[in-house]
Design a protein around this motif. Sequence first.
Motif, mmCIF file in Angstrom:
data_model
loop_
_atom_site.group_PDB
_atom_site.id
_atom_site.type_symbol
_atom_site.label_atom_id
_atom_site.label_comp_id
_atom_site.label_asym_id
_atom_site.label_seq_id
_atom_site.Cartn_x
_atom_site.Cartn_y
_atom_site.Cartn_z
ATOM 1 N N PRO A 1 0.833 -1.211 0.000
ATOM 2 C CA PRO A 1 0.000 0.000 0.000
ATOM 3 C C PRO A 1 0.862 1.253 0.000
ATOM 4 O O PRO A 1 1.975 1.257 0.553
ATOM 5 N N ARG A 2 0.336 2.300 -0.607
ATOM 6 C CA ARG A 2 1.129 3.534 -0.726
ATOM 7 C C ARG A 2 1.553 4.069 0.634
ATOM 8 O O ARG A 2 2.677 4.544 0.805
ATOM 9 N N ALA A 3 0.674 3.990 1.630
ATOM 10 C CA ALA A 3 1.007 4.512 2.954
ATOM 11 C C ALA A 3 2.176 3.757 3.569
ATOM 12 O O ALA A 3 3.015 4.344 4.259
ATOM 13 N N VAL A 4 2.259 2.454 3.314
ATOM 14 C CA VAL A 4 3.380 1.663 3.824
ATOM 15 C C VAL A 4 4.668 2.092 3.117
ATOM 16 O O VAL A 4 5.708 2.293 3.757
ATOM 17 N N GLY A 5 4.603 2.241 1.805
ATOM 18 C CA GLY A 5 5.774 2.680 1.056
ATOM 19 C C GLY A 5 6.253 4.056 1.495
ATOM 20 O O GLY A 5 7.465 4.295 1.614
ATOM 21 N N GLU A 6 5.319 4.961 1.760
ATOM 22 C CA GLU A 6 5.689 6.308 2.191
ATOM 23 C C GLU A 6 6.386 6.281 3.547
ATOM 24 O O GLU A 6 7.334 7.047 3.787
ATOM 25 N N ALA A 7 5.948 5.413 4.455
ATOM 26 C CA ALA A 7 6.591 5.311 5.769
ATOM 27 C C ALA A 7 8.026 4.817 5.630
ATOM 28 O O ALA A 7 8.938 5.313 6.302
ATOM 29 N N VAL A 8 8.240 3.856 4.746
ATOM 30 C CA VAL A 8 9.597 3.330 4.538
ATOM 31 C C VAL A 8 10.484 4.383 3.892
ATOM 32 O O VAL A 8 11.643 4.578 4.288
ATOM 33 N N LEU A 9 9.959 5.087 2.900
ATOM 34 C CA LEU A 9 10.752 6.144 2.249
ATOM 35 C C LEU A 9 11.081 7.268 3.227
ATOM 36 O O LEU A 9 12.132 7.904 3.112
ATOM 37 N N ALA A 10 10.204 7.511 4.189
ATOM 38 C CA ALA A 10 10.502 8.540 5.198
ATOM 39 C C ALA A 10 11.716 8.128 6.023
ATOM 40 O O ALA A 10 12.570 8.967 6.351
ATOM 41 N N LEU A 11 11.836 6.846 6.351
ATOM 42 C CA LEU A 11 13.025 6.375 7.074
ATOM 43 C C LEU A 11 14.274 6.488 6.215
ATOM 44 O O LEU A 11 15.384 6.629 6.750
ATOM 45 N N LEU A 12 14.109 6.441 4.888
ATOM 46 C CA LEU A 12 15.243 6.504 3.968
ATOM 47 C C LEU A 12 15.552 7.931 3.504
ATOM 48 O O LEU A 12 16.246 8.113 2.503
ATOM 49 N N ALA A 13 15.043 8.915 4.214
ATOM 50 C CA ALA A 13 15.356 10.302 3.871
ATOM 51 C C ALA A 13 16.869 10.541 3.947
ATOM 52 O O ALA A 13 17.560 10.001 4.817
ATOM 53 N N LYS A 14 17.395 11.336 3.021
ATOM 54 C CA LYS A 14 18.845 11.574 2.973
ATOM 55 C C LYS A 14 19.348 12.334 4.203
ATOM 56 O O LYS A 14 20.461 12.090 4.677
ATOM 57 N N HIS A 15 18.543 13.246 4.706
ATOM 58 C CA HIS A 15 18.958 14.082 5.841
ATOM 59 C C HIS A 15 18.407 13.491 7.136
ATOM 60 O O HIS A 15 17.195 13.252 7.248
ATOM 61 N N PRO A 16 19.252 13.234 8.117
ATOM 62 C CA PRO A 16 18.808 12.572 9.347
ATOM 63 C C PRO A 16 17.625 13.252 10.022
ATOM 64 O O PRO A 16 16.728 12.565 10.532
ATOM 65 N N GLU A 17 17.617 14.593 10.027
ATOM 66 C CA GLU A 17 16.543 15.295 10.737
ATOM 67 C C GLU A 17 15.175 15.077 10.106
ATOM 68 O O GLU A 17 14.145 15.330 10.732
ATOM 69 N N GLU A 18 15.119 14.563 8.866
ATOM 70 C CA GLU A 18 13.846 14.335 8.188
ATOM 71 C C GLU A 18 13.277 12.936 8.458
ATOM 72 O O GLU A 18 12.146 12.646 8.060
ATOM 73 N N ARG A 19 14.034 12.083 9.134
ATOM 74 C CA ARG A 19 13.568 10.720 9.394
ATOM 75 C C ARG A 19 12.714 10.672 10.656
ATOM 76 O O ARG A 19 13.146 11.165 11.703
ATOM 77 N N PRO A 20 11.530 10.095 10.578
ATOM 78 C CA PRO A 20 10.670 10.010 11.770
ATOM 79 C C PRO A 20 11.245 9.035 12.771
ATOM 80 O O PRO A 20 11.667 7.928 12.423
ATOM 81 N N SER A 21 11.277 9.433 14.033
ATOM 82 C CA SER A 21 11.879 8.584 15.063
ATOM 83 C C SER A 21 10.870 8.058 16.064
ATOM 84 O O SER A 21 11.236 7.282 16.947
ATOM 85 N N HIS A 22 9.599 8.494 15.973
ATOM 86 C CA HIS A 22 8.649 8.059 16.992
ATOM 87 C C HIS A 22 8.401 6.551 16.859
ATOM 88 O O HIS A 22 8.208 6.022 15.758
ATOM 89 N N PRO A 23 8.387 5.821 17.979
ATOM 90 C CA PRO A 23 8.274 4.362 17.929
ATOM 91 C C PRO A 23 6.975 3.867 17.276
ATOM 92 O O PRO A 23 6.934 2.743 16.766
ATOM 93 N N ALA A 24 5.937 4.687 17.289
ATOM 94 C CA ALA A 24 4.642 4.243 16.772
ATOM 95 C C ALA A 24 4.476 4.529 15.284
ATOM 96 O O ALA A 24 3.354 4.585 14.790
ATOM 97 N N LEU A 25 5.597 4.689 14.560
ATOM 98 C CA LEU A 25 5.520 5.046 13.146
ATOM 99 C C LEU A 25 4.611 4.105 12.370
ATOM 100 O O LEU A 25 3.823 4.534 11.532
ATOM 101 N N PHE A 26 4.699 2.811 12.624
ATOM 102 C CA PHE A 26 3.953 1.835 11.833
ATOM 103 C C PHE A 26 2.605 1.457 12.446
ATOM 104 O O PHE A 26 1.884 0.655 11.870
#
Length: 605
Positions: free
Chosen positions: A236-261
């Motif tokens: 699903p697109r929402a799952v893909g978007e969550a994974v791509l958010a973790l793969l952001a090039k800049h560390p500050e753009e990556r979501p760190s909250h444990p409940a991401l998924f």
Amino acid sequence: MAPVVLGGRYRLEAPLGSGGMAEVWRAVDERLGRKVAVKLLHPRALPPERERFLLEVRALSRLFHPGIVQVLDLGEEEGRPYFVMELVEGGSFDRLGPFEEGLEGERILEAAQKVMEALAHLHTQGILHRDLTPKNILLTREGHPKVMDFGLAYLLQESRHLTRTGYTLGTPTYMAPEQAKGLPLTPKADLYSFGAVLYRTLTGKPPFEGENDQAVLFQHVYEEPKPPEALNPAVPRAVGEAVLALLAKHPEERPSHPALFQGVLEDFRALRLATPRAGASRSGHYPLGPEPRRLALKGRLDLGGEAAWPGEMVYAGGRVYLGVGKSLAEVDLLTGEVRHQSLPEEASSPPVVRGGVYVGSWDGKVRRFRGRALEWTAETRAEVTASPLVLGERVYVASRDGTLYAYEKDRPLFRFHAGGHLSASPTFYRGLLFVGSEDGWLYALDPATGALRYKVRTGPIHAPAAAQGGVLFIPTWRGEVYAFDPLTRETLWNVELEEELWGGLALDEARVYVAAWDGVLRALDRATGEEAWSLEVGKVTAGLSYAAGHLFLATEEGRFLAVDQKGQVVFEATGLGAVQVPPLPLPQEVLVVNVLGQLYRFGVG
């Protein structure tokens, strides 16, 4: 040769792996009589490797979390340090993949959520892992993930040390851009690595591939990965978007909250409820269900039209959708209001809710409504009795003219002509589109081009193939059930029943549930096809539904039953009238509709 026993209690049995500085053994703790894993430093390890080994022990010994492998003991044998861990034998994290619509997809998201929680605990304790790979996140036999192998971890004694310069040690396939460049590391580097692990798990491929390590590292730093759904349309697109958010090039753009998924998991469960047979794998395994022993009739609604085979209810946004007569019925479960969307001919296929509501009718058309507006129409040359398959921007329509029509963004993509009528919904599994025909063949197609990969002789197919655990379970009109490996193209087993099969199968972790026209419900062993138990229930036209450890079914004689995994009836209601539509399990209730269009609501409390 006498067995090696460390510390007078840990008897080494078999090697599990070996790295540059240590080896890991499966062992038995003879004092407690339990299996463990022992990590033992190589005898010729250099002083820096010895320090890294001891660093790993110190890191692990501080961690107490169900998602992190636990250290049980520490010792030294003839100058070689070792430590003892819990034994984790379920394989590497990526064995959960690829992502499929059904129980397998749900398990990946649940495991991802647990790893995010484990990483949050790790980082709270001031530890970076720095080498997360699929092999460093092992699974228990029950499928629970455990983060392990802290050989490259380092301790962050104070918050200011979070900006300490990193090292380029690690695995290039899963390495964060800042780690690849030797820049200061933060816990966000571990999140990137886990994003890369998830990408591989979902799609079967890492986010970047190259001829050498440097080519891969260059892509991590400068190039964007393709969306996971471009490699695997089941994502699903929402799952893909969550994974791509973790793969952001800049560390500050990556979501760190444990409940991401957590939110993504809830969205995925809702998506399964909005698709007949609980997703594109057609397993009949619904995400949530009530405790059936607490069920009671809570209400009844008149839908204003007949609800007959091959109809099926779907749920989205507090509303239930079902074709009744010459209309699409929409039921608001909060208010009990029933609304109708008129159709030129009788509704003939289960609806699907994906961005809009898709429904087929006897005039050979599939229509998509958004609200009350007709948004799109797909036209075939015969009746459409199978629910459309909607994968992202692609829509597949099976028609009784023997043609599978494929659309992308509402534009024709391809047509595939089978040798007989298509009455069953397509099944999407392991990257292939499976179409069962009344001429007795199962066709495996490329979902992008419609090219025939192969076909398998089965027997006339009226109900969709169900898939789970790497196996297709194919019901035929004549009463045979086949277990088929879609990758090796081998038939694993087949069972012949007494009479025809009208409705879809239901699957759980160990059983295939099937009800033929002879009035018997059977539970078959998924691995062998052997009958685990059987139960006289009455003639079943509707498909079977499974949720929360129970099977839900309804019969032509007006019985609604909940049956546990041992074949025991734990709830029964009678006098409902003939039922030809599968029950729909929801978190707090189960819905049953009879042929006359009367909807029964069985809720808890």
